[in-house]
Scaffold this active site. Structure first.
Site, PDB file in Angstrom:
ATOM      1  N   ARG A 125       0.758  -1.680   0.124  1.00 45.03           N
ATOM      2  CA  ARG A 125       0.235   0.250  -0.004  1.00 45.03           C
ATOM      3  C   ARG A 125       0.430   1.313   0.258  1.00 45.03           C
ATOM      4  O   ARG A 125       1.800   1.552   1.058  1.00 45.03           O
ATOM      5  CB  ARG A 125      -0.495   0.197   1.331  1.00 45.03           C
ATOM      6  CG  ARG A 125      -1.679   1.547   1.411  1.00 45.03           C
ATOM      7  CD  ARG A 125      -3.009   1.745   2.274  1.00 45.03           C
ATOM      8  NE  ARG A 125      -3.887   0.853   2.622  1.00 45.03           N
ATOM      9  CZ  ARG A 125      -5.133   1.117   2.793  1.00 45.03           C
ATOM     10  NH1 ARG A 125      -5.423   2.533   3.505  1.00 45.03           N
ATOM     11  NH2 ARG A 125      -6.229   1.012   1.885  1.00 45.03           N
ATOM     12  N   HIS A 148      -7.519   0.927  -6.382  1.00 47.65           N
ATOM     13  CA  HIS A 148      -7.709   0.035  -4.870  1.00 47.65           C
ATOM     14  C   HIS A 148      -8.105  -1.499  -5.581  1.00 47.65           C
ATOM     15  O   HIS A 148      -9.848  -1.237  -5.172  1.00 47.65           O
ATOM     16  CB  HIS A 148      -8.205   0.801  -3.987  1.00 47.65           C
ATOM     17  CG  HIS A 148      -8.449   0.004  -2.665  1.00 47.65           C
ATOM     18  ND1 HIS A 148      -7.738  -0.927  -3.112  1.00 47.65           N
ATOM     19  CD2 HIS A 148      -9.102   1.055  -1.440  1.00 47.65           C
ATOM     20  CE1 HIS A 148      -7.947  -1.076  -0.969  1.00 47.65           C
ATOM     21  NE2 HIS A 148      -8.639   0.467  -0.749  1.00 47.65           N
ATOM     22  N   GLN A 160      -9.951  -3.132  -2.382  1.00 49.38           N
ATOM     23  CA  GLN A 160     -11.134  -2.941  -1.934  1.00 49.38           C
ATOM     24  C   GLN A 160     -12.616  -3.315  -3.301  1.00 49.38           C
ATOM     25  O   GLN A 160     -13.823  -3.610  -3.187  1.00 49.38           O
ATOM     26  CB  GLN A 160     -11.468  -1.649  -2.067  1.00 49.38           C
ATOM     27  CG  GLN A 160     -12.401  -1.115  -1.321  1.00 49.38           C
ATOM     28  CD  GLN A 160     -13.326  -0.977   0.136  1.00 49.38           C
ATOM     29  OE1 GLN A 160     -12.173  -0.674   0.989  1.00 49.38           O
ATOM     30  NE2 GLN A 160     -14.123  -1.437  -0.173  1.00 49.38           N
ATOM     31  N   ASP A 198     -16.525   8.477  -1.282  1.00 49.63           N
ATOM     32  CA  ASP A 198     -14.904   8.123  -0.535  1.00 49.63           C
ATOM     33  C   ASP A 198     -15.101   8.831   0.026  1.00 49.63           C
ATOM     34  O   ASP A 198     -15.699  10.023  -0.851  1.00 49.63           O
ATOM     35  CB  ASP A 198     -14.087   7.694  -1.344  1.00 49.63           C
ATOM     36  CG  ASP A 198     -12.668   6.739  -1.337  1.00 49.63           C
ATOM     37  OD1 ASP A 198     -12.883   7.038   0.531  1.00 49.63           O
ATOM     38  OD2 ASP A 198     -12.048   7.286  -2.029  1.00 49.63           O
ATOM     39  N   CYS A 229     -16.280   2.810   0.835  1.00 47.68           N
ATOM     40  CA  CYS A 229     -15.265   1.898   0.727  1.00 47.68           C
ATOM     41  C   CYS A 229     -14.357   2.078   2.549  1.00 47.68           C
ATOM     42  O   CYS A 229     -13.741   1.110   3.518  1.00 47.68           O
ATOM     43  CB  CYS A 229     -13.906   2.619   0.169  1.00 47.68           C
ATOM     44  SG  CYS A 229     -13.228   3.978   0.459  1.00 47.68           S
ATOM     45  N   ARG A 253     -14.453  -7.384   3.287  1.00 52.16           N
ATOM     46  CA  ARG A 253     -12.658  -7.730   2.852  1.00 52.16           C
ATOM     47  C   ARG A 253     -11.970  -8.260   3.020  1.00 52.16           C
ATOM     48  O   ARG A 253     -10.319  -8.971   1.799  1.00 52.16           O
ATOM     49  CB  ARG A 253     -11.912  -6.014   3.362  1.00 52.16           C
ATOM     50  CG  ARG A 253     -12.450  -4.338   3.359  1.00 52.16           C
ATOM     51  CD  ARG A 253     -12.339  -4.381   1.346  1.00 52.16           C
ATOM     52  NE  ARG A 253     -11.200  -4.357   1.294  1.00 52.16           N
ATOM     53  CZ  ARG A 253      -9.911  -3.180   1.725  1.00 52.16           C
ATOM     54  NH1 ARG A 253      -9.824  -2.903   2.851  1.00 52.16           N
ATOM     55  NH2 ARG A 253      -9.121  -3.628   0.910  1.00 52.16           N
TER      56      ARG A 253
HETATM   57  N1  NVA Z   1      -9.261   7.549  -1.872  1.00 53.82           N
HETATM   58  C1  NVA Z   1      -9.668   7.431  -0.137  1.00 53.82           C
HETATM   59  C2  NVA Z   1      -9.403   5.659   0.109  1.00 53.82           C
HETATM   60  C3  NVA Z   1      -9.298   5.457   1.509  1.00 53.82           C
HETATM   61  C4  NVA Z   1      -9.763   3.973   1.520  1.00 53.82           C
HETATM   62  C5  NVA Z   1      -7.421   7.506   0.229  1.00 53.82           C
HETATM   63  O1  NVA Z   1      -7.006   6.926  -1.547  1.00 53.82           O
HETATM   64  O2  NVA Z   1      -7.461   7.714   0.704  1.00 53.82           O
HETATM   65  N1   CP Z   2     -10.855   0.239   2.184  1.00 56.51           N
HETATM   66  C1   CP Z   2      -9.593   0.660   3.159  1.00 56.51           C
HETATM   67  O1   CP Z   2      -8.520   0.682   2.747  1.00 56.51           O
HETATM   68  O2   CP Z   2      -9.611   1.157   4.868  1.00 56.51           O
HETATM   69  P1   CP Z   2      -7.999   1.079   5.208  1.00 56.51           P
HETATM   70  O3   CP Z   2      -7.985   1.939   4.264  1.00 56.51           O
HETATM   71  O4   CP Z   2      -8.286   1.539   6.722  1.00 56.51           O
HETATM   72  O5   CP Z   2      -7.307  -0.364   5.051  1.00 56.51           O
END
Ligand code: NVA
Ligand code: CP
Length: 312
Positions: free
Chosen positions: A108, A135, A138, A231, A272, A300
């Site tokens: 990540r 992602h 997800q 989101d 998400c 998830r």
């Molecule tokens: N768009 C958000 C998704 C988090 C799961 C981010 O990248 O912070």
């Molecule tokens: N939805 C998601 O990816 O959550 P986290 O950022 O907590 O992993």
């Protein structure tokens, strides 16, 4: 029909066919049933998984750790405070070393390029647990949750209201287009998705039957929507843009009025998570009876377990 996905990485759902995604979703439903029935398997016994995190996570980290650990595997969490990963050692060299020690790697972070390099040089399956661009794990959970709510995917209409060019908007477009889910992004023009990605997804839609649209009119976009998705307005790494996003995105907030404008009693809400209640969604919607966000969060784990079972 069973597919052989052994050794495959999951960097973006672009690389997976409708049938392969179907296969992963079928395993996801199966492992969820097993978990509900209290079945304990040890399918990752003797295996190791590296979990690389440049950005924070609750769900993704916990899904990978618990799914791998409860099947007898040994997950190792490594943040950028622990390892070099491009700091004193190149991503290529890190990948080569991790590939000698681990059976799979989750990443990540910021750049999509990093997860691609990890896959190219490690020689083991690499999973994208979120980059600035995509992602994909997800989206598997999102599709699973839609199937649980409606019993099928084809012909479902999903509207994503909010930042139309972030990792979620992009990945949902790919996943929906591949699986025959009609997908509309409702966003201000400043935050519309990359045109090339939209064109590519429309090509997937020719095969699957999915219609892909982009609209600046949220009330019109949600008509007939089975699913409304949103989101955060400022993704990780974009916090400095929050004030501008509040200005642009306030008309796209998911609230009871927007939910009512679908004209369907069965519309569900997905997110998400993490959510900023009062910004992209109101508390009455996300904590209300139409929200499936908590099932989605649980899914998830089942979908991530399915991906690892299929590829390791
Ligand atoms: N768009 C958000 C998704 C988090 C799961 C981010 O990248 O912070
Ligand atoms: N939805 C998601 O990816 O959550 P986290 O950022 O907590 O992993």
């Amino acid at each position: 029909m069973a597919f052989n996905l052994k050794g495959r990485s999951l960097l973006t759902l672009k690389d997976y066919s409708l049938e392969e995604i179907r296969f992963l979703l079928d395993i996801s439903h199966e492992v969820k049933r097993e978990r509900r029935a209290g079945v304990v398997e040890q399918r990752f016994h003797g295996k190791t998984l590296a979990l690389l995190f440049e950005k924070r996570s609750t769900r993704t980290r916990c899904a990978f750790e618990t799914a791998f650990g409860e099947e007898g595997g040994h997950p190792v969490f490594l943040s950028t405070a622990d390892i070099q990963l491009g700091a004193k050692e190149s991503v290529e060299d890190t990948a080569r070393v991790l590939g000698r020690m681990f059976d799979a790697i989750q990443f990540r972070g910021f750049k999509q390029e990093t997860v691609e390099i990890l896959a190219r040089y490690s020689g083991v399956p690499v999973y994208n647990g979120l980059t600035d661009l995509y992602h994909p794990t997800q989206v598997l959970a999102d599709l699973m949750t839609v199937e649980e709510a409606f019993g099928h995917l084809k012909g479902i209409k999903m509207v994503y209201a909010g930042d139309g060019r972030n990792n979620m908007a992009n990945s949902l477009m790919i996943g929906c287009a591949k699986m025959g889910v009609h997908y509309t992004i409702a966003a201000p023009r400043e935050l519309w998705p990359d045109e090339e990605l939209v064109r590519g997804c429309r090509t997937y839609g020719v095969q699957s039957g999915a219609e892909i649209q982009v609209s600046a009119d949220p009330a019109a976009a949600v008509k007939g929507a089975h699913v409304i998705y949103t989101d955060v307005w400022a993704s990780m790494g974009e916090e400095a843009k929050l004030q501008e996003r509040i200005r642009l995105l306030t008309p796209f907030q998911v609230n009871e009025t927007l939910m009512g404008q679908t004209g369907l009693a069965e519309t569900v809400f997905l997110h998400c998570l993490p959510a900023v209640k009062g910004q992209e969604v109101t508390a009455d919607v996300i904590d209300g009876p139409r929200s499936r966000a908590w099932d989605e969060a649980e899914n998830r784990k089942h979908t991530i377990k399915a991906v690892m079972l299929a590829t390791i």
